[in-house]
Design a protein around this motif. Structure first.
Motif: not given
Length: 264
Positions: A142, A220-222, A257-258, A260-261
């Motif tokens: 990431d 930011q990790s989902l 999901g880290y 954010d795009a």
């Protein structure tokens, strides 16, 4: 889906532990003759023995070579002259304030994290193209698109891999060889445990340290947890197979999901 790699030879750089070890194990389980690499003869031998115990019947070999150098890459190629699946996993990381990173450290990160994969691809991809089948993968993170403030030099090297892999994919167009980058999110490895301890303190129990690290440093990790190495390996094994034949020139995310795009 059944992934079958019997008859293929795979090489994973930097594979005595962490993500690299998990990738080597995954490729071996799928039937590939898998070459484990590290700098230490003892470390390589130990990992090969462990994997043989874990995966009965696995076809494994080991080559100790420092792939952060041109001499190391040439020495490995002498021992293993051809591969079908090349996984450029070797990498180093560590926190450092960006204004304190000197020229030697910038060069070291570029040499190990970028040039190691460039050299191996240059050595092995022409043979893949001649044979009409091959898989080259670069393991990025990431940090390639979300530059970490505490590791700008590391982020720079992973960003470079996106351009390198895209360029090699263009060079291999129409040959049956695919080239991709796998962008791993925050992953639970031995090295990351040490990194987490540096950032949040080494006195906390691991579960508490991990939660604090994710909340404070990777919010930011989902997924809200560190990714396990086997989860990265699953994507690499898929891309290394016939099933991944239409994916090339890509930056494939296994990031929880880290990032954010919608696109990298």
């Amino acid at each position: 889906m059944k992934i079958e790699l019997t008859g293929r030879t795979a090489l994973v750089s930097g594979s005595t532990k962490g993500i690299g070890r998990a990738i080597a194990a995954g490729l071996a389980r799928a039937g590939a003759r898998t070459v484990v690499n590290g700098r230490s003869e003892a470390g390589v031998r130990s990992t090969v023995e462990e994997l043989r115990a874990e995966i009965p019947g696995a076809d494994l070999a080991g080559v100790a070579a420092d792939l952060g150098t041109a001499a190391g890459a040439d020495a490995l190629a002498e021992r293993v002259p051809a591969v079908d699946i090349l996984v450029n996993n070797l990498g180093i990381f560590g926190p450092r304030p960006v204004l304190e990173i000197d020229d030697d450290e910038w060069r070291r990160y570029f040499e190990v994290n970028v040039l190691s994969g460039v050299r191996l691809t240059r050595l092995y991809m022409p043979g893949m193209m001649e044979r009409g089948w091959g898989r080259v993968q670069f393991i990025a993170s990431d940090s390639a698109v979300v530059t970490p403030e505490e590791m700008v030099h590391y982020g720079m090297s992973k960003t470079a891999l996106l351009a390198v892999s895209r360029g090699y994919a263009k060079a291999a167009a129409g040959t049956g060889v695919t080239v991709n980058t796998v962008m791993a999110g925050p992953t639970h490895t031995e090295g990351v445990e040490d990194f987490v301890a540096e950032l949040v303190g080494g006195d906390l129990p691991w579960d508490d340290a991990q939660r604090r690290f994710m909340a404070e440093h990777r919010p930011q990790s989902l997924l809200r947890r560190l990714i396990e190495p086997d989860e990265i390996a699953n994507m690499v094994v898929y891309l290394g197979s016939d099933l991944g034949s239409a994916t090339t020139g890509g930056a494939v995310r296994v990031d929880g999901g880290y990032i954010d795009a919608i696109l990298p």
